[in-house]
Design an enzyme around this catalytic site. Structure first.
Site, PDB file in Angstrom:
ATOM      1  N   ASP A  89      -2.117  -5.605 -18.508  1.00 48.81           N
ATOM      2  CA  ASP A  89      -1.815  -4.425 -18.388  1.00 48.81           C
ATOM      3  C   ASP A  89      -1.955  -3.939 -20.009  1.00 48.81           C
ATOM      4  O   ASP A  89      -1.196  -3.247 -20.353  1.00 48.81           O
ATOM      5  CB  ASP A  89      -0.226  -4.854 -18.345  1.00 48.81           C
TER       6      ASP A  89
ATOM      7  N   MET B 214      -3.568  -7.070  -7.533  1.00 54.24           N
ATOM      8  CA  MET B 214      -2.817  -8.953  -8.228  1.00 54.24           C
ATOM      9  C   MET B 214      -3.562  -9.726  -8.689  1.00 54.24           C
ATOM     10  O   MET B 214      -3.552 -10.449  -9.047  1.00 54.24           O
ATOM     11  CB  MET B 214      -1.319  -9.353  -6.927  1.00 54.24           C
ATOM     12  N   ARG B 215      -4.858  -8.848  -9.306  1.00 53.45           N
ATOM     13  CA  ARG B 215      -5.716 -10.030 -10.083  1.00 53.45           C
ATOM     14  C   ARG B 215      -6.231  -9.652 -11.130  1.00 53.45           C
ATOM     15  O   ARG B 215      -6.230  -8.100 -11.105  1.00 53.45           O
ATOM     16  CB  ARG B 215      -6.634 -10.330  -9.608  1.00 53.45           C
ATOM     17  N   ILE B 216      -6.240  -9.968 -12.545  1.00 47.06           N
ATOM     18  CA  ILE B 216      -6.560  -9.452 -14.161  1.00 47.06           C
ATOM     19  C   ILE B 216      -8.352  -9.075 -13.182  1.00 47.06           C
ATOM     20  O   ILE B 216      -9.097 -10.609 -13.310  1.00 47.06           O
ATOM     21  CB  ILE B 216      -6.967 -10.936 -13.745  1.00 47.06           C
ATOM     22  N   LEU B 217      -8.853  -8.040 -13.543  1.00 43.75           N
ATOM     23  CA  LEU B 217     -10.599  -7.697 -13.445  1.00 43.75           C
ATOM     24  C   LEU B 217     -11.113  -8.112 -14.832  1.00 43.75           C
ATOM     25  O   LEU B 217     -10.207  -8.399 -15.740  1.00 43.75           O
ATOM     26  CB  LEU B 217     -10.610  -6.739 -13.063  1.00 43.75           C
TER      27      LEU B 217
ATOM     28  N   ASN C  57      -4.984   1.922 -13.559  1.00 42.79           N
ATOM     29  CA  ASN C  57      -4.162   1.020 -13.335  1.00 42.79           C
ATOM     30  C   ASN C  57      -2.966   1.694 -13.455  1.00 42.79           C
ATOM     31  O   ASN C  57      -2.228   2.821 -14.156  1.00 42.79           O
ATOM     32  CB  ASN C  57      -3.675  -0.373 -13.824  1.00 42.79           C
TER      33      ASN C  57
ATOM     34  N   GLY D  91       0.846  -1.169   0.162  1.00 41.93           N
ATOM     35  CA  GLY D  91       0.116   0.150  -0.150  1.00 41.93           C
ATOM     36  C   GLY D  91       0.619   0.922   0.113  1.00 41.93           C
ATOM     37  O   GLY D  91      -0.038   2.361   0.670  1.00 41.93           O
TER      38      GLY D  91
ATOM     39  N   HIS E  13       1.335   0.381 -13.701  1.00 38.76           N
ATOM     40  CA  HIS E  13       2.315  -0.349 -14.431  1.00 38.76           C
ATOM     41  C   HIS E  13       3.836   0.068 -14.108  1.00 38.76           C
ATOM     42  O   HIS E  13       3.777   1.068 -15.112  1.00 38.76           O
ATOM     43  CB  HIS E  13       1.553  -1.766 -15.213  1.00 38.76           C
TER      44      HIS E  13
ATOM     45  N   GLU F   8      -7.781  -7.584 -20.685  1.00 34.29           N
ATOM     46  CA  GLU F   8      -6.577  -7.862 -21.532  1.00 34.29           C
ATOM     47  C   GLU F   8      -5.151  -7.112 -19.816  1.00 34.29           C
ATOM     48  O   GLU F   8      -5.563  -5.940 -19.499  1.00 34.29           O
ATOM     49  CB  GLU F   8      -5.691  -7.125 -22.232  1.00 34.29           C
TER      50      GLU F   8
END
Ligand code: GRF
Length: 200
Positions: free
Chosen positions: A152, A94-97, A114, A14, A116, A150
């Site tokens: 990132d 850390m999850r793909i939505l 996001n 965080g 990255h 997709e």
């Protein structure tokens, strides 16, 4: 004054949330969602008295779809209780939505962004600093982008780079990139919310 509320989603330490809490002058964090218990991000949210702090860790045997559905329902309640939430901000989530998740909120006028740690489209996913070193790149950096289904892969909003020197390791690069992230993510969030020019 009109409220400009945001929700932050995270999975870890965080430090990015902390930068948003400390440095945004327009955006107000009214909700923090973590998908992991006992992470620094929750403690930081508690210390900052964020109004809604919610934990949605994936239950044993819970499908990805059911977990997503639970997160959507939880976030919907926060949206109902707070006017003017226009952004969901991912900060080390850390999850793909899923496409369903993204569509659900985009349809309500809530955009998802996001940050990255690479100069996308280079180095999606993990271990970006090592990948930049392995590839003998001259520069590395960070990208703020809209989220699509997709990983990132959504439209790029803002990028900043740093030079890579011979003395750099994955650790030093991570530090350099985090400095950029924590300087610019709060500024970009404020600019997006106001519809103002992005920082230079
Ligand atoms: C940041 O470096 C960000 O680029 C990546 O995850 C990291 C989050 O770190 N997506 P923290 O949990 O905010 O300290």
């Amino acid at each position: 004054m009109e409220n400009h509320n945001i929700i932050v989603m995270l999975s870890g330490e965080g430090t990015t949330l902390q930068a948003i809490l400390d440095k945004c002058t327009v955006a107000k964090v009214v909700g923090v969602l973590s998908d992991h218990p006992n992470v620094g991000g929750i403690t930081r949210a508690q210390k900052a008295n964020v109004r809604h702090i919610v934990l949605f860790d994936r239950r044993p045997n819970e499908t990805k779809e059911a977990h997503t559905e639970r997160m959507i329902r939880g976030l919907d309640i926060i949206l109902q209780m707070n006017d003017n939430i226009s952004y969901i901000v991912l900060a080390g989530f850390m999850r793909i939505l899923s496409a369903d998740f993204i569509k659900h909120f985009n349809d309500k006028g809530v955009k998802i962004i996001n940050i990255h740690p690479s100069l996308l489209p280079k180095y999606k996913g993990l271990h970006t600093h090592q990948k930049a070193l392995d590839n003998e790149d001259e520069e590395h950096g960070m990208t703020i982008h809209y989220v699509n289904e997709e990983m990132d892969g959504g439209e790029i909003i803002f990028q900043k780079s740093v030079y890579i020197t011979d003395a750099d390791s994955a650790k030093t690069l991570e530090k350099k990139v985090k400095v950029l992230e924590q300087e610019y993510y709060p500024k970009v969030i404020d600019s997006l919310i106001l519809g103002a020019p992005l920082p230079t």
